[in-house]
Structures are given as C-alpha cells and as structure tokens.
Design a protein around this motif. Sequence first.
Motif, PDB file in Angstrom:
ATOM      1  N   GLN A 117       3.521  44.406 -24.117  1.00  0.00           N
ATOM      2  CA  GLN A 117       4.772  44.339 -23.374  1.00  0.00           C
ATOM      3  C   GLN A 117       5.936  44.571 -24.320  1.00  0.00           C
ATOM      4  OE1 GLN A 117       4.501  40.444 -21.569  1.00  0.00           O
ATOM      5  NE2 GLN A 117       3.235  41.189 -19.875  1.00  0.00           N
ATOM      6  N   GLN A 118       6.944  45.285 -23.835  1.00  0.00           N
ATOM      7  CA  GLN A 118       8.085  45.649 -24.683  1.00  0.00           C
ATOM      8  C   GLN A 118       9.227  44.652 -24.502  1.00  0.00           C
ATOM      9  OE1 GLN A 118       9.237  49.843 -24.985  1.00  0.00           O
ATOM     10  NE2 GLN A 118      11.366  49.221 -24.711  1.00  0.00           N
ATOM     11  N   TYR A 119       9.827  44.262 -25.645  1.00  0.00           N
ATOM     12  CA  TYR A 119      10.986  43.373 -25.644  1.00  0.00           C
ATOM     13  C   TYR A 119      12.109  44.023 -26.451  1.00  0.00           C
ATOM     14  CZ  TYR A 119       7.782  39.812 -23.883  1.00  0.00           C
ATOM     15  OH  TYR A 119       6.873  39.120 -23.123  1.00  0.00           O
ATOM     16  N   ASP A 120      13.348  43.788 -26.005  1.00  0.00           N
ATOM     17  CA  ASP A 120      14.509  44.381 -26.672  1.00  0.00           C
ATOM     18  C   ASP A 120      15.003  43.524 -27.831  1.00  0.00           C
ATOM     19  OD1 ASP A 120      14.526  46.551 -24.938  1.00  0.00           O
ATOM     20  OD2 ASP A 120      15.776  45.487 -23.472  1.00  0.00           O
ATOM     21  N   ASN A 121      14.586  42.264 -27.898  1.00  0.00           N
ATOM     22  CA  ASN A 121      14.977  41.391 -29.007  1.00  0.00           C
ATOM     23  C   ASN A 121      13.954  40.281 -29.178  1.00  0.00           C
ATOM     24  OD1 ASN A 121      15.784  39.125 -27.218  1.00  0.00           O
ATOM     25  ND2 ASN A 121      17.429  40.519 -26.610  1.00  0.00           N
ATOM     26  N   TYR A 122      14.057  39.589 -30.286  1.00  0.00           N
ATOM     27  CA  TYR A 122      13.148  38.494 -30.554  1.00  0.00           C
ATOM     28  C   TYR A 122      13.844  37.484 -31.472  1.00  0.00           C
ATOM     29  CZ  TYR A 122      12.343  41.047 -34.931  1.00  0.00           C
ATOM     30  OH  TYR A 122      12.510  41.698 -36.127  1.00  0.00           O
ATOM     31  N   GLN A 123      13.284  36.285 -31.561  1.00  0.00           N
ATOM     32  CA  GLN A 123      13.839  35.229 -32.393  1.00  0.00           C
ATOM     33  C   GLN A 123      13.092  35.175 -33.727  1.00  0.00           C
ATOM     34  OE1 GLN A 123      16.457  33.121 -31.284  1.00  0.00           O
ATOM     35  NE2 GLN A 123      16.530  34.584 -29.602  1.00  0.00           N
ATOM     36  N   LYS A 124      13.855  35.056 -34.810  1.00  0.00           N
ATOM     37  CA  LYS A 124      13.251  34.951 -36.134  1.00  0.00           C
ATOM     38  C   LYS A 124      13.908  33.815 -36.898  1.00  0.00           C
ATOM     39  CE  LYS A 124      12.115  37.536 -40.334  1.00  0.00           C
ATOM     40  NZ  LYS A 124      12.167  38.843 -41.029  1.00  0.00           N
ATOM     41  N   ALA A 125      13.093  32.932 -37.475  1.00  0.00           N
ATOM     42  CA  ALA A 125      13.607  31.797 -38.243  1.00  0.00           C
ATOM     43  C   ALA A 125      13.729  32.175 -39.716  1.00  0.00           C
ATOM     44  CB  ALA A 125      12.684  30.594 -38.082  1.00  0.00           C
ATOM     45  N   PHE A 126      14.859  31.822 -40.320  1.00  0.00           N
ATOM     46  CA  PHE A 126      15.112  32.073 -41.726  1.00  0.00           C
ATOM     47  C   PHE A 126      15.255  30.740 -42.449  1.00  0.00           C
ATOM     48  CE2 PHE A 126      16.547  35.791 -39.478  1.00  0.00           C
ATOM     49  CZ  PHE A 126      16.224  36.861 -40.297  1.00  0.00           C
ATOM     50  N   GLU A 127      14.537  30.577 -43.545  1.00  0.00           N
ATOM     51  CA  GLU A 127      14.681  29.385 -44.378  1.00  0.00           C
ATOM     52  C   GLU A 127      15.307  29.786 -45.705  1.00  0.00           C
ATOM     53  OE1 GLU A 127      11.740  25.996 -44.470  1.00  0.00           O
ATOM     54  OE2 GLU A 127      11.459  26.764 -46.515  1.00  0.00           O
ATOM     55  N   PHE A 128      16.217  28.950 -46.215  1.00  0.00           N
ATOM     56  CA  PHE A 128      16.944  29.306 -47.428  1.00  0.00           C
ATOM     57  C   PHE A 128      17.397  28.050 -48.163  1.00  0.00           C
ATOM     58  CE2 PHE A 128      19.387  29.595 -43.535  1.00  0.00           C
ATOM     59  CZ  PHE A 128      20.459  28.756 -43.747  1.00  0.00           C
ATOM     60  N   ASP A 129      17.618  28.231 -49.461  1.00  0.00           N
ATOM     61  CA  ASP A 129      18.113  27.140 -50.295  1.00  0.00           C
ATOM     62  C   ASP A 129      19.632  27.029 -50.181  1.00  0.00           C
ATOM     63  OD1 ASP A 129      15.555  26.547 -51.334  1.00  0.00           O
ATOM     64  OD2 ASP A 129      15.766  28.131 -52.844  1.00  0.00           O
ATOM     65  N   ILE A 130      20.112  25.790 -50.270  1.00  0.00           N
ATOM     66  CA  ILE A 130      21.541  25.506 -50.271  1.00  0.00           C
ATOM     67  C   ILE A 130      21.836  24.641 -51.501  1.00  0.00           C
ATOM     68  CG2 ILE A 130      23.461  24.420 -49.018  1.00  0.00           C
ATOM     69  CD1 ILE A 130      21.803  24.810 -46.447  1.00  0.00           C
TER      70      ILE A 130
END
Length: 228
Positions: A73-86
Amino acid sequence: MGATSISVRSVSRFKIPEGTTNIKKANITIGSIKTTTESLTVEGKVFKKFIGNYTRTIDDEILVYNSDADEYQQYDNYQKAFEFDIFYSSSDNLLFLSTNTPITKKFLKELEKNDDLDISYSPLAFNLKEISNMMPQTKGVSFNSTDEGVSSKSFSGDEVDVNDEAIEALENDEATKIIGTLDILGKSRTIMLTQSGTILSFTSLVDIKKEFPMLEFAIATLIKIKVL
C-alpha cells in the motif's frame, strides 16, 4: 564522509526534572527528553548530557506491505523518530543539540510549551560580517531577497565576498548563512554558520580524538569567532 552539524542556542532557563519527560501533542507522545548522569568538560566548560527524542513527519511516497491484505500500500508520508544528544552548560548558558535545524526548532518549541519543564531560549546571534573578515576564504553567502518573485539568494565561489550584493547583505546584517574556511583545532576546515543557530563542518572530524568530536569542534569554533 558527509557534513556534520550541531545546533546551538542561548538559554536563560533550562530546568529538567530527573528521568524521562514525554512531549505530547493531542495526547500522543511525539518526543521526550531524558536526564543522564553523564557530564563532560570541553575547554574548561562543564556540560551535562541529556537524551532527546522527537518524531517527525517525513513527506515522501513509500510502499508498505500489508500482510493482512497480502499487498503493498502506498503512503504519502510516514513518522520517523530521531534520537540525539543534548549538552547543556549552566555556566555559559549554552545548549547544543546533535541534530539538524528543523528538528531542533520543533523539539525546543514543544519543550517550551511543556508545563512540566522550565526553559527559555533564544538564537545565538553571529556577526557574519566579522566572521567573513576572519576567513582566509569566504565560499558562500545566503541572504533574504526583496526582489520580485525571489525570497532568498545564495552566492558561492572563491571570491563571493567581493560580490556587491553579498557585501551589502553582510554589512547590513541581512546574511542568513556563510560558508568559508577557518583554522580550527589545528586544521583548516570548511565550515558553515547560520543565523538559525547551526554550526556545520564540511571537513572530516576524524582527527578529533574525543568522545563527542562535533561538540569539541563547535566550542572551538565559537571561541575562534569570539562568541565565547
């Protein structure tokens, strides 16, 4: 090796409770900030380390296999989680985030709205004209434009700093981004600074034998351009 960047902000308050504080929007968790017991010292400045996480919507067409329907199935967007140091320095009121500008802006905006946190931040203004004068070679300048149908302009080249429009933008403090060379940590490096608070190195940092070389590089850059 691609370019490496870090975002920096000036902070007047940064009070984060111990543990993990979730960031929610419409009762959905979209990110978090987590305290750690780690700290590090760079150029005599002590930084406390936090872990940030933020979920961003990526606008891109993708195909996802649906096992129930046995089809893609085709989707126009998706969710992506980013982890980073602060990294936070209470003595210099500085906050460094090891992620890009779009995520930094959205993450900090949501943090500021969180009633469980007490933070206040602002951009770290760069005098790009003075920085250009420090650079043996200025390779790029970007600035907003009032020309009809044009919102911004960018000039690049070995002598971009002698272009009339680029000079005017730098002198009038209208430049939004500058690219050039500076001698940082004993090596000539091609860097980019933006008024949104990004420090970027186009030159490899493998020679910086530290746990967090980008933070070391960013602090050295701020000292070099006399912000610290």
